[in-house]
Design a protein around this motif. Structure first.
Motif, short mmCIF file in Angstrom:
data_model
loop_
_atom_site.label_atom_id
_atom_site.label_comp_id
_atom_site.label_asym_id
_atom_site.label_seq_id
_atom_site.Cartn_x
_atom_site.Cartn_y
_atom_site.Cartn_z
N MET A 1 -12.70 -19.66 -66.60
CA MET A 1 -12.77 -20.82 -67.34
C MET A 1 -13.05 -21.97 -66.22
SD MET A 1 -11.28 -20.50 -70.12
CE MET A 1 -10.78 -22.24 -70.62
N GLY A 2 -13.72 -22.91 -66.63
CA GLY A 2 -14.47 -24.07 -65.87
C GLY A 2 -14.65 -25.33 -66.62
N GLY A 3 -15.35 -26.33 -65.88
CA GLY A 3 -15.45 -27.48 -66.77
C GLY A 3 -15.80 -28.40 -65.91
N TYR A 4 -15.91 -29.84 -66.45
CA TYR A 4 -15.93 -30.98 -65.63
C TYR A 4 -15.80 -32.33 -66.65
CZ TYR A 4 -20.80 -31.01 -67.32
OH TYR A 4 -22.17 -31.12 -67.95
N ALA A 5 -15.42 -33.39 -66.13
CA ALA A 5 -15.21 -34.52 -66.90
C ALA A 5 -15.54 -35.73 -66.11
CB ALA A 5 -13.77 -34.72 -67.09
N ASP A 6 -15.99 -36.81 -66.97
CA ASP A 6 -16.65 -37.91 -66.57
C ASP A 6 -16.26 -39.15 -67.19
OD1 ASP A 6 -18.17 -39.67 -65.06
OD2 ASP A 6 -20.18 -38.62 -65.89
N LEU A 7 -15.74 -40.04 -66.75
CA LEU A 7 -15.23 -41.26 -67.25
C LEU A 7 -15.99 -42.73 -66.56
CD1 LEU A 7 -11.34 -40.88 -66.73
CD2 LEU A 7 -12.74 -40.65 -68.98
N GLN A 8 -16.61 -43.59 -67.19
CA GLN A 8 -17.43 -44.42 -66.82
C GLN A 8 -16.72 -46.01 -67.19
OE1 GLN A 8 -20.54 -44.31 -65.54
NE2 GLN A 8 -20.75 -41.93 -65.48
N VAL A 129 -24.22 -42.20 -63.09
CA VAL A 129 -25.04 -41.41 -64.38
C VAL A 129 -26.37 -40.61 -63.58
CG1 VAL A 129 -24.55 -43.42 -65.81
CG2 VAL A 129 -26.51 -43.41 -64.43
N ARG A 130 -26.76 -39.67 -64.69
CA ARG A 130 -27.65 -38.86 -64.22
C ARG A 130 -29.21 -39.65 -64.35
NH1 ARG A 130 -25.83 -34.48 -69.01
NH2 ARG A 130 -24.34 -33.40 -67.93
N ASP A 131 -30.11 -39.13 -63.66
CA ASP A 131 -31.14 -39.81 -63.24
C ASP A 131 -32.07 -40.53 -64.49
OD1 ASP A 131 -34.03 -37.96 -63.81
OD2 ASP A 131 -31.91 -36.89 -63.26
N LYS A 371 -17.09 -42.69 -57.90
CA LYS A 371 -18.37 -43.09 -57.30
C LYS A 371 -18.68 -44.68 -57.79
CE LYS A 371 -20.74 -38.89 -58.68
NZ LYS A 371 -21.76 -38.20 -59.38
N LEU A 372 -19.22 -45.48 -57.02
CA LEU A 372 -19.54 -46.80 -57.22
C LEU A 372 -20.93 -47.07 -56.89
CD1 LEU A 372 -18.65 -49.76 -57.65
CD2 LEU A 372 -18.13 -49.82 -55.12
N ASP A 373 -21.71 -47.52 -57.90
CA ASP A 373 -23.09 -48.05 -57.62
C ASP A 373 -23.53 -49.27 -58.22
OD1 ASP A 373 -23.78 -47.14 -60.05
OD2 ASP A 373 -24.41 -45.39 -59.30
N PHE A 374 -24.59 -49.80 -57.81
CA PHE A 374 -25.50 -51.07 -58.43
C PHE A 374 -26.59 -50.66 -58.68
CE2 PHE A 374 -27.70 -55.00 -57.46
CZ PHE A 374 -27.52 -55.77 -58.76
N SER A 375 -27.07 -51.16 -59.90
CA SER A 375 -28.48 -50.84 -60.09
C SER A 375 -29.28 -51.97 -60.60
CB SER A 375 -28.49 -49.65 -61.23
OG SER A 375 -27.98 -50.04 -62.53
N HIS A 376 -30.49 -52.18 -60.24
CA HIS A 376 -31.23 -53.30 -60.85
C HIS A 376 -32.54 -52.78 -61.33
CE1 HIS A 376 -33.37 -57.16 -60.42
NE2 HIS A 376 -34.27 -56.59 -59.91
#
Length: 398
Positions: A1-8, A129-131, A371-376
């Motif tokens: 069993m495996g997996g992953y989760a992502d909250l934004q 986020v993914r590229d 994770k923390l990021d800033f995008s322009h």
């Protein structure tokens, strides 16, 4: 069993509508998203060299719907709510080892293009986020059904060949090129046009992988209706396409790199694609039914994407211990879904997007992350207003 989760959790200083004369308006808004929960199951019979895997993704905690084509209702599209959420089976396959170095796989699996073929879990990339570059011109974590043959040489070369169902050209658009061609609107994927995928990676160097991928497949016979066919006189009415279909083959090529050596992590990609007879596809798409739920905008002959990400682990410098990884990073994404189009198509600078991102990625024992990021983001002309986004994400991989 495996997996992953992502909250934004995200803050935007711009409105959602980019289709204005000067781009999106100034705004101040927050958005919270249960981005995805992915559950995977693996099983195998080692003595027979058999392995099975299933991966199910739950996206955005929303509701889903499917389209059905009802010929009894004059060939109209009918929408039916039949899923309690966006539940997608992204992988479901059976794999058989062929000797020590080869394996044959049948079922649904990821298309061997780009970086997201391998590095799609949240701990595989440093941004929240993914590229953006890759996901603006090809489907995000692109999965299809078919057959795959993988061979890994003992001296460090890995070759992958795939035959899968092709894309549906009704979903092609100006803004996201062939992304919408991923067949998810109907219950059954059409495979009258198959696609062929090849990938070669050098994996002999510890922590370094680099290689190239290629995709080729026609796109017109997978449309919901046979509406992109050659016209001719004295055609046989008993044949769906008596003079054949319009040919609109899609070619995509990329070069990619991944580095994970000591405290350094890096990824890079350059991807180019070409769609033949894009003008005829665009003309027919402009007349599609509103009920199909596609953009119906012109699709470019070519698209280009490139991105690179670089991070350095400062956890040892801060004496945090081996269980911790802390990567300040920078990333640049560039995507042009109307790259070098035909003369008849206006090269809209709105679809040239460059995103500069800085941030920090923290991982504990390779399991929990924050994770923390800033995008322009800048569009392809100075008349368009720049867009800024601040994101925080958290989740787990197990």
């Amino acid at each position: 069993m495996g997996g992953y989760a992502d909250l934004q959790f995200a803050y935007f200083n711009h409105g959602e509508n980019q289709n204005r004369a000067r781009g999106s308006q100034r705004d101040s808004r927050l958005a919270f998203d249960t981005t995805r929960l992915v559950l995977s199951m693996e099983a195998g019979l080692e003595e027979y060299g058999l392995e099975a895997e299933a991966e199910v993704e739950f996206e955005h905690a929303g509701t889903g719907a499917a389209l059905e084509l009802e010929y009894e209702e004059f060939g109209e599209y009918e929408r039916e709510v039949d899923k309690g959420g966006e539940v997608l089976i992204e992988e479901l396959y059976l794999s058989k080892k062929l000797g020590r170095y080869a394996a044959l796989t049948v079922g649904r699996f990821y298309v061997a293009m780009g970086t997201l073929f391998e590095y799609y879990r949240p701990t595989d990339y440093l941004g929240t986020v993914r590229d953006e570059a890759e996901t603006l011109i090809i489907p995000n974590t692109w999965d299809e059904m078919g057959v795959q043959l993988k061979w890994t040489a003992p001296w460090g070369l890995r070759l992958i060949g795939q035959v899968v169902n092709g894309l549906d050209s009704t979903g092609f658009s100006s803004q996201q090129w062939v992304v919408g061609g991923h067949q998810r609107r109907f219950e059954v994927a059409r495979a009258s046009d198959l696609a062929f995928v090849g990938r070669a990676d050098v994996v002999r160097f510890d922590g370094l992988t680099f290689g190239t991928s290629g995709y080729y497949g026609n796109t017109t016979r997978n449309r919901p209706k046979p509406d992109l066919i050659q016209q001719c006189e004295n055609g046989n009415d008993n044949v769906v396409a008596p003079c054949g279909y319009v040919s609109a083959p899609l070619v995509i090529l990329d070069a990619h790199l991944s580095l994970r050596k000591g405290p350094w992590r890096a990824k890079a990609l350059v991807m180019w694609g070409h769609l033949s007879n894009a003008e005829q596809v665009s003309q027919r798409n402009a007349r599609l039914s509103n009920l199909l739920g596609v953009l119906r905008t012109p699709v470019s002959d070519n698209a280009l994407a490139a991105w690179a990400e670089l991070g350095f682990d400062v956890a040892p410098t801060l004496h945090l211990g081996d269980a911790h990884q802390l990567f300040p990073f920078v990333r640049v994404d560039y995507a042009d879904s109307e790259f070098n189009p035909r003369a008849e198509l206006f090269d809209n600078p709105r679809f040239r997007r460059t995103v500069y991102t800085v941030g920090t990625s923290y991982t504990l024992e390779g399991l929990a992350f924050a994770k923390l990021d800033f995008s322009h983001r800048r569009l392809g002309a100075v008349t368009f207003r720049p867009e800024n986004t601040l994101r925080v994400s958290t989740g787990f991989v197990y």
